[in-house]
Design an enzyme around this catalytic site. Structure first.
Site, PDB file in Angstrom:
ATOM      1  N   ALA A   1       0.861  -1.176   0.000  1.00 25.08           N
ATOM      2  CA  ALA A   1       0.000   0.000   0.000  1.00 25.08           C
ATOM      3  C   ALA A   1       0.901   1.231   0.000  1.00 25.08           C
ATOM      4  O   ALA A   1       2.075   1.145   0.376  1.00 25.08           O
ATOM      5  CB  ALA A   1      -0.887  -0.020   1.241  1.00 25.08           C
TER       6      ALA A   1
ATOM      7  N   GLY B   1       0.811  -4.949   1.062  1.00 22.65           N
ATOM      8  CA  GLY B   1      -0.413  -5.002   0.269  1.00 22.65           C
ATOM      9  C   GLY B   1      -0.198  -5.635  -1.097  1.00 22.65           C
ATOM     10  O   GLY B   1      -1.133  -6.171  -1.694  1.00 22.65           O
TER      11      GLY B   1
ATOM     12  N   GLU C   1      -0.456  -9.226  -0.495  1.00 25.09           N
ATOM     13  CA  GLU C   1      -1.871  -9.491  -0.180  1.00 25.09           C
ATOM     14  C   GLU C   1      -2.713  -9.466  -1.454  1.00 25.09           C
ATOM     15  O   GLU C   1      -3.604 -10.292  -1.648  1.00 25.09           O
ATOM     16  CB  GLU C   1      -2.376  -8.459   0.831  1.00 25.09           C
TER      17      GLU C   1
ATOM     18  N   GLU D   1       5.164  -5.094   7.052  1.00 26.78           N
ATOM     19  CA  GLU D   1       4.479  -3.997   7.760  1.00 26.78           C
ATOM     20  C   GLU D   1       5.022  -3.769   9.162  1.00 26.78           C
ATOM     21  O   GLU D   1       5.055  -2.659   9.664  1.00 26.78           O
ATOM     22  CB  GLU D   1       2.972  -4.291   7.839  1.00 26.78           C
TER      23      GLU D   1
HETATM   24  N1  CO8 Z   1       4.665   3.232  -0.629  1.00 30.38           N
HETATM   25  C1  CO8 Z   1       5.055   4.397  -1.175  1.00 30.38           C
HETATM   26  N2  CO8 Z   1       6.199   4.548  -1.872  1.00 30.38           N
HETATM   27  C2  CO8 Z   1       6.975   3.461  -2.015  1.00 30.38           C
HETATM   28  C3  CO8 Z   1       6.640   2.210  -1.473  1.00 30.38           C
HETATM   29  C4  CO8 Z   1       5.399   2.107  -0.767  1.00 30.38           C
HETATM   30  N3  CO8 Z   1       4.953   0.950  -0.256  1.00 30.38           N
HETATM   31  N4  CO8 Z   1       7.609   1.324  -1.776  1.00 30.38           N
HETATM   32  C5  CO8 Z   1       8.540   2.007  -2.491  1.00 30.38           C
HETATM   33  N5  CO8 Z   1       8.154   3.294  -2.642  1.00 30.38           N
HETATM   34  C6  CO8 Z   1       8.864   4.362  -3.323  1.00 30.38           C
HETATM   35  C7  CO8 Z   1      10.061   4.859  -2.524  1.00 30.38           C
HETATM   36  O1  CO8 Z   1       9.665   5.757  -1.528  1.00 30.38           O
HETATM   37  C8  CO8 Z   1      10.896   5.478  -3.610  1.00 30.38           C
HETATM   38  O2  CO8 Z   1      10.342   6.724  -3.920  1.00 30.38           O
HETATM   39  P1  CO8 Z   1      11.324   8.035  -4.074  1.00 30.38           P
HETATM   40  O3  CO8 Z   1      12.165   7.711  -5.288  1.00 30.38           O
HETATM   41  O4  CO8 Z   1      10.364   9.149  -4.287  1.00 30.38           O
HETATM   42  O5  CO8 Z   1      12.136   8.119  -2.838  1.00 30.38           O
HETATM   43  C9  CO8 Z   1      10.633   4.569  -4.821  1.00 30.38           C
HETATM   44  O6  CO8 Z   1       9.412   3.880  -4.551  1.00 30.38           O
HETATM   45  C10 CO8 Z   1      11.715   3.520  -5.040  1.00 30.38           C
HETATM   46  O7  CO8 Z   1      11.872   2.798  -3.814  1.00 30.38           O
HETATM   47  P2  CO8 Z   1      13.302   2.569  -3.100  1.00 30.38           P
HETATM   48  O8  CO8 Z   1      14.202   3.708  -3.394  1.00 30.38           O
HETATM   49  O9  CO8 Z   1      13.035   2.245  -1.679  1.00 30.38           O
HETATM   50  O10 CO8 Z   1      13.786   1.285  -3.935  1.00 30.38           O
HETATM   51  P3  CO8 Z   1      14.741   0.103  -3.431  1.00 30.38           P
HETATM   52  O11 CO8 Z   1      15.039  -0.710  -4.653  1.00 30.38           O
HETATM   53  O12 CO8 Z   1      15.897   0.655  -2.644  1.00 30.38           O
HETATM   54  O13 CO8 Z   1      13.861  -0.748  -2.400  1.00 30.38           O
HETATM   55  C11 CO8 Z   1      11.853  -1.889  -1.668  1.00 30.38           C
HETATM   56  C12 CO8 Z   1      12.713  -1.424  -2.870  1.00 30.38           C
HETATM   57  C13 CO8 Z   1      12.596  -2.968  -0.896  1.00 30.38           C
HETATM   58  C14 CO8 Z   1      10.564  -2.453  -2.251  1.00 30.38           C
HETATM   59  C15 CO8 Z   1      11.567  -0.674  -0.724  1.00 30.38           C
HETATM   60  O14 CO8 Z   1      11.043   0.387  -1.521  1.00 30.38           O
HETATM   61  C16 CO8 Z   1      10.594  -0.947   0.375  1.00 30.38           C
HETATM   62  O15 CO8 Z   1      10.953  -1.530   1.379  1.00 30.38           O
HETATM   63  N6  CO8 Z   1       9.327  -0.494   0.208  1.00 30.38           N
HETATM   64  C17 CO8 Z   1       8.323  -0.570   1.239  1.00 30.38           C
HETATM   65  C18 CO8 Z   1       7.854  -1.983   1.475  1.00 30.38           C
HETATM   66  C19 CO8 Z   1       6.808  -2.007   2.559  1.00 30.38           C
HETATM   67  O16 CO8 Z   1       7.047  -1.708   3.704  1.00 30.38           O
HETATM   68  N7  CO8 Z   1       5.564  -2.402   2.175  1.00 30.38           N
HETATM   69  C20 CO8 Z   1       4.465  -2.492   3.086  1.00 30.38           C
HETATM   70  C21 CO8 Z   1       3.680  -1.223   3.048  1.00 30.38           C
HETATM   71  S1  CO8 Z   1       2.357  -1.178   4.248  1.00 30.38           S
HETATM   72  C22 CO8 Z   1       1.141  -2.114   3.539  1.00 30.38           C
HETATM   73  O17 CO8 Z   1       1.243  -2.569   2.430  1.00 30.38           O
HETATM   74  C23 CO8 Z   1      -0.081  -2.331   4.380  1.00 30.38           C
HETATM   75  C24 CO8 Z   1      -1.155  -2.970   3.545  1.00 30.38           C
HETATM   76  C25 CO8 Z   1      -2.415  -2.990   4.337  1.00 30.38           C
HETATM   77  C26 CO8 Z   1      -3.602  -2.741   3.475  1.00 30.38           C
HETATM   78  C27 CO8 Z   1      -3.958  -1.349   3.521  1.00 30.38           C
HETATM   79  C28 CO8 Z   1      -4.729  -0.928   2.349  1.00 30.38           C
HETATM   80  C29 CO8 Z   1      -4.726   0.500   1.996  1.00 30.38           C
END
Ligand code: CO8
Length: 258
Positions: A65, A109, A112, A132
């Site tokens: 998400a 998400g 999921e 998460e």
């Molecule tokens: N949300 C928003 N932006 C994101 C997300 C995300 N989940 N994941 C990556 N991005 C963005 C980064 O902020 C970055 O943006 P910017 O260039 O503006 O800084 C861009 O995408 C590229 O990401 P990274 O620079 O971090 O890329 P890496 O290759 O270094 O890392 C990863 C890739 C490992 C995927 C890393 O981005 C990461 O850990 N992302 C977050 C993963 C995470 O925690 N996911 C869980 C989110 S919470 C959730 O999903 C709850 C669901 C519950 C349902 C709710 C429904 C609404």
């Protein structure tokens, strides 16, 4: 229909939807979820379509998400809006089969969403996880329920409690994905598989899907509702604020256990 966050095409009798927010690792923002629902509505209504493939890019199916959209929300925001709402669950309501073609990251998400589909074909670079916990919340779109049913308690518990990712080989061994194909062939292979399903009797396919789901979903609704309430309650903690703010600000989170 013009979409900004997904691409949609038909390949024969298969509808192909690709999540398309490359700059955000296909993070599932509200606008994307709305568009996904509209695309599924259109494919459900189209008699020439017998099955759907949902995919992302080679790098990310979806990294979760959209944390930037969620970071500042409070408990009352998420509880009153019943966040998540219909858009996400539209995938589970689709009567035509949906095959998830997952390459790269399928996190939070994203994992999921893949699990809401009928089955998952993984590219050999796929990585699945429920991270998460590392940003001060818990899965909120069925992750604690569907992952546990798919891979068993021990693996699901470890992944949800630590945020550890699973690679494609482990996901196949654990039964999360039906099979692994080279990432370059992933979409073609998923479309071929969906095409096989679409070539069969439409009503028999729907009955079959309904029946397998009955085995899988009994009690799931209660589990998901319970999980939703707990997910909402994480937004009343300072640690959720800190965890998501730390992600956005690209720094380690300093949790205070409150
Ligand atoms: N949300 C928003 N932006 C994101 C997300 C995300 N989940 N994941 C990556 N991005 C963005 C980064 O902020 C970055 O943006 P910017 O260039 O503006 O800084 C861009 O995408 C590229 O990401 P990274 O620079 O971090 O890329 P890496 O290759 O270094 O890392 C990863 C890739 C490992 C995927 C890393 O981005 C990461 O850990 N992302 C977050 C993963 C995470 O925690 N996911 C869980 C989110 S919470 C959730 O999903 C709850 C669901 C519950 C349902 C709710 C429904 C609404």
């Amino acid at each position: 229909m013009a979409f900004e966050n997904i691409t949609v095409e038909t390949r024969g009798n298969v509808g192909l939807i690709a999540l398309n927010r490359p700059k955000a690792m296909n993070a599932l923002c509200a606008a994307l979820i709305t568009e996904l629902g509209q695309a599924l509505d259109a494919f459900e209504a189209d008699d020439s379509i017998g099955a759907v493939v949902l995919t992302g890019s080679d790098k990310a199916f979806a990294a979760g998400a959209d944390i930037k959209e969620m970071a500042s929300k409070g408990y009352m925001d998420v509880y009153l809006a019943n966040f998540i709402t219909d858009g996400w669950e539209r995938v589970t309501k689709c009567r035509k089969p949906i095959v998830a073609a997952v390459a790269g990251f399928a996190l939070g998400g994203g994992c999921e969403m893949a699990m809401m589909c009928d089955f998952i074909i993984a590219g050999d670079n796929a990585r699945f996880g429920q991270p998460e916990i590392t940003i001060g919340t818990i899965p909120g779109a069925g992750g604690t329920q569907r992952l546990t049913r798919a891979v068993g308690k021990s693996k699901a518990m470890e992944m949800c409690l630590t945020g550890r990712l699973m690679d494609a080989a482990e996901a196949e061994r654990a039964g999360l994905v039906s099979r692994i194909v080279p990432v370059a062939e992933l979409v073609d292979e998923a479309v071929k598989t969906a095409g096989k399903i679409a070539s069969l009797s439409r009503p028999i396919v729907m009955l079959c899907k309904e029946s397998v789901n009955a085995a899988f979903e009994t009690m799931l609704a209660q589990g998901v509702t319970f999980e939703r309430r707990l997910f909402h309650s994480t937004f009343s903690t300072l640690d959720q604020k800190e965890g998501m703010a730390a992600f956005v600000e690209k720094r380690p989170a300093a949790f205070k256990n409150c």
